[in-house]
Scaffold this motif. Sequence first.
Motif, mmCIF file in Angstrom:
data_model
loop_
_atom_site.group_PDB
_atom_site.id
_atom_site.type_symbol
_atom_site.label_atom_id
_atom_site.label_comp_id
_atom_site.label_asym_id
_atom_site.label_seq_id
_atom_site.Cartn_x
_atom_site.Cartn_y
_atom_site.Cartn_z
ATOM 1 N N PRO A 8 27.536 50.617 43.712
ATOM 2 C CA PRO A 8 28.904 50.785 43.210
ATOM 3 C C PRO A 8 29.364 49.504 42.516
ATOM 4 O O PRO A 8 29.384 48.444 43.134
ATOM 5 C CB PRO A 8 29.718 51.098 44.471
ATOM 6 N N ALA A 10 32.043 49.854 39.997
ATOM 7 C CA ALA A 10 33.138 50.374 39.168
ATOM 8 C C ALA A 10 34.503 49.803 39.543
ATOM 9 O O ALA A 10 35.520 50.235 39.006
ATOM 10 C CB ALA A 10 33.176 51.902 39.251
ATOM 11 N N GLY A 11 34.516 48.821 40.465
ATOM 12 C CA GLY A 11 35.800 48.224 40.857
ATOM 13 C C GLY A 11 36.351 47.340 39.751
ATOM 14 O O GLY A 11 35.616 46.873 38.878
ATOM 15 N N GLY A 13 38.117 44.440 40.366
ATOM 16 C CA GLY A 13 38.147 43.020 40.733
ATOM 17 C C GLY A 13 39.546 42.449 40.692
ATOM 18 O O GLY A 13 39.752 41.304 40.271
ATOM 19 N N THR A 14 40.512 43.205 41.183
ATOM 20 C CA THR A 14 41.919 42.777 41.134
ATOM 21 C C THR A 14 42.130 41.467 41.884
ATOM 22 O O THR A 14 42.827 40.567 41.411
ATOM 23 C CB THR A 14 42.808 43.878 41.759
ATOM 24 N N ARG A 15 41.505 41.334 43.066
ATOM 25 C CA ARG A 15 41.719 40.127 43.873
ATOM 26 C C ARG A 15 41.065 38.903 43.242
ATOM 27 O O ARG A 15 41.495 37.789 43.455
ATOM 28 C CB ARG A 15 41.190 40.356 45.297
ATOM 29 N N LYS A 22 34.848 42.992 37.914
ATOM 30 C CA LYS A 22 34.193 41.924 38.681
ATOM 31 C C LYS A 22 32.679 41.889 38.484
ATOM 32 O O LYS A 22 32.075 40.814 38.423
ATOM 33 C CB LYS A 22 34.542 42.088 40.159
ATOM 34 N N GLY A 78 34.143 56.159 40.044
ATOM 35 C CA GLY A 78 35.421 56.836 40.252
ATOM 36 C C GLY A 78 36.521 55.883 40.656
ATOM 37 O O GLY A 78 36.354 54.661 40.610
ATOM 38 N N ASP A 79 37.653 56.451 41.098
ATOM 39 C CA ASP A 79 38.852 55.652 41.387
ATOM 40 C C ASP A 79 38.687 54.785 42.636
ATOM 41 O O ASP A 79 39.242 53.697 42.722
ATOM 42 C CB ASP A 79 40.059 56.567 41.592
ATOM 43 N N SER A 84 32.803 56.378 43.678
ATOM 44 C CA SER A 84 31.701 55.797 42.898
ATOM 45 C C SER A 84 30.360 56.050 43.596
ATOM 46 O O SER A 84 29.370 56.397 42.948
ATOM 47 C CB SER A 84 31.930 54.297 42.702
HETATM 48 N N1 LIG Z 1 36.540 52.435 42.465
HETATM 49 C C1 LIG Z 1 35.630 51.546 42.878
HETATM 50 C C2 LIG Z 1 36.000 50.411 43.663
HETATM 51 C C3 LIG Z 1 35.015 49.506 44.041
HETATM 52 N N2 LIG Z 1 33.732 49.713 43.654
HETATM 53 C C4 LIG Z 1 32.696 48.727 43.983
HETATM 54 O O1 LIG Z 1 32.618 48.539 45.378
HETATM 55 C C5 LIG Z 1 32.180 47.214 45.674
HETATM 56 C C6 LIG Z 1 33.069 46.572 46.745
HETATM 57 O O2 LIG Z 1 34.418 46.618 46.294
HETATM 58 P P1 LIG Z 1 35.365 45.344 46.114
HETATM 59 O O3 LIG Z 1 34.637 44.119 46.392
HETATM 60 O O4 LIG Z 1 36.616 45.636 46.844
HETATM 61 O O5 LIG Z 1 35.576 45.370 44.521
HETATM 62 P P2 LIG Z 1 36.870 45.719 43.679
HETATM 63 O O6 LIG Z 1 37.399 47.071 44.036
HETATM 64 O O7 LIG Z 1 36.457 45.503 42.274
HETATM 65 O O8 LIG Z 1 37.884 44.568 44.138
HETATM 66 P P3 LIG Z 1 39.475 44.592 44.204
HETATM 67 O O9 LIG Z 1 39.828 45.426 45.406
HETATM 68 O O10 LIG Z 1 39.860 43.165 44.333
HETATM 69 O O11 LIG Z 1 39.962 45.214 42.901
HETATM 70 C C7 LIG Z 1 32.208 46.434 44.343
HETATM 71 O O12 LIG Z 1 30.883 46.219 43.893
HETATM 72 C C8 LIG Z 1 33.003 47.334 43.435
HETATM 73 O O13 LIG Z 1 32.623 47.262 42.055
HETATM 74 C C9 LIG Z 1 33.386 50.834 42.899
HETATM 75 O O14 LIG Z 1 32.224 51.013 42.554
HETATM 76 N N3 LIG Z 1 34.349 51.736 42.536
#
Ligand SMILES: Nc1ccn([C@@H]2O[C@H](COP(=O)(O)OP(=O)(O)OP(=O)(O)O)[C@@H](O)[C@H]2O)c(=O)n1
Length: 242
Positions: A8, A10-11, A13-15, A22, A78-79, A84
Motif C-alpha cells: 500500500p 496510496a497514502g 503523507g499528511t503528517r 509520501k 483507495g481512500d 488500498s
Molecule cells: N489510503 C491509503 C492510506 C495509506 N496507504 C499506505 O499505507 C501505509 C501506512 O500508512 P501511513 O504511514 O499512515 O501513510 P499516510 O496515510 O500516507 O500518512 P498520513 O496519515 O500522515 O497521511 C503507507 O505506505 C501509505 O501509503 C495507502 O496505501 N492508502
Amino acid sequence: MDVVALVPAAGRGTRLGAGVPKALVPVLGESLLLRAVRGLLDSGSVHHVVVAAPPDQLGRMGRELAELGDRVQVVPGGDERTDSVRAALDAAERFVPTAEVVLVHDAARAFTPAEVVRAVVAEVAAGACAVVPVLPVADTVKRVDEDGTVLSTVDRSPLRAVQTPQAFTPEVLRDAYACSRDVATDDAGLVERAGHPVRTVPGHSHALKITTSFDLAVAETVLAPAHDSESEVYAESGPPSA
Ligand SMILES: Nc1ccn([C@@H]2O[C@H](COP(=O)(O)OP(=O)(O)OP(=O)(O)O)[C@@H](O)[C@H]2O)c(=O)n1
Ligand SMILES: C[C@](O)(CO)[C@H](O)COP(=O)(O)O
C-alpha cells in the motif's frame, strides 16, 4: 514457495507534509517506494509485488519502479489503507494466482531489513496462517480519560508494537477481507476478527514507519546509510537465498 507482496503506497503523507505523496519522497536520492519494493525483491523471498498507488500517480509510480521489471505491478489504491490493500489483493489474484504466501508491507517502512522479510515468510512456510513482526513496548503505557487525567497504568509485559511486512496464506487474507468492510489499522487485525490465529516473529528498529519529519531525518542519517551499505554487499555477493 511462490510469494507475492502487496505494498500500500496510496497514502498522502499528511503528517510528513512533504507536498507529494509520501511514497515518492526521496531519501538520499531514492524514493521510499523504490527502496521498499526493491528491499522486498532483494530479500530473495519475494517473487512478485503489487503496489497500490494514489489513482492520480499511477504513471509516476510505474515509472519510479520500471527498473525493477515486470515482477512489479501498479494498481489504483483507495481512500483508506484497507481499501488500498483490498485493491492490491484483488489484482494479485489475477496477476499471481499461484501465490502460496501473501505479504502486506507499507511503502513507508522502506528500510526493513531482509531478515524480517525472510522471517515472516519462513513462519508461514512452517505452517502459520498469519504472522506479524513485533517489538516490545519501551515506554510505560497509561490509559487516560478525555480530559487527560490518568485512569490506570497498563501492564506492558504482554504488549507489542506491530510492524510490516505481515504474512498470510492467501485463503486467510481473502477470508478476512471478505468477512469485513471495516477499516482496520493493520491487516492482521482483520484476520484476528475473522477468527484466525496470528503468530509473531521479532521485528527490527530499522523497520520503523516513516510518518513525521523526525522519522525522515532518522532515515537520512541512520537508516539509509545502513541499508545502502547492506545493498552494496548484496550487489557483490548476490542476495541471500530464501
Ligand atoms: N489510503 C491509503 C492510506 C495509506 N496507504 C499506505 O499505507 C501505509 C501506512 O500508512 P501511513 O504511514 O499512515 O501513510 P499516510 O496515510 O500516507 O500518512 P498520513 O496519515 O500522515 O497521511 C503507507 O505506505 C501509505 O501509503 C495507502 O496505501 N492508502
Ligand atoms: C500497518 C501498520 O504499519 C502496523 O503498525 C500500521 O498500523 C499503519 O498505521 P497507519 O495509521 O496507517 O500509519
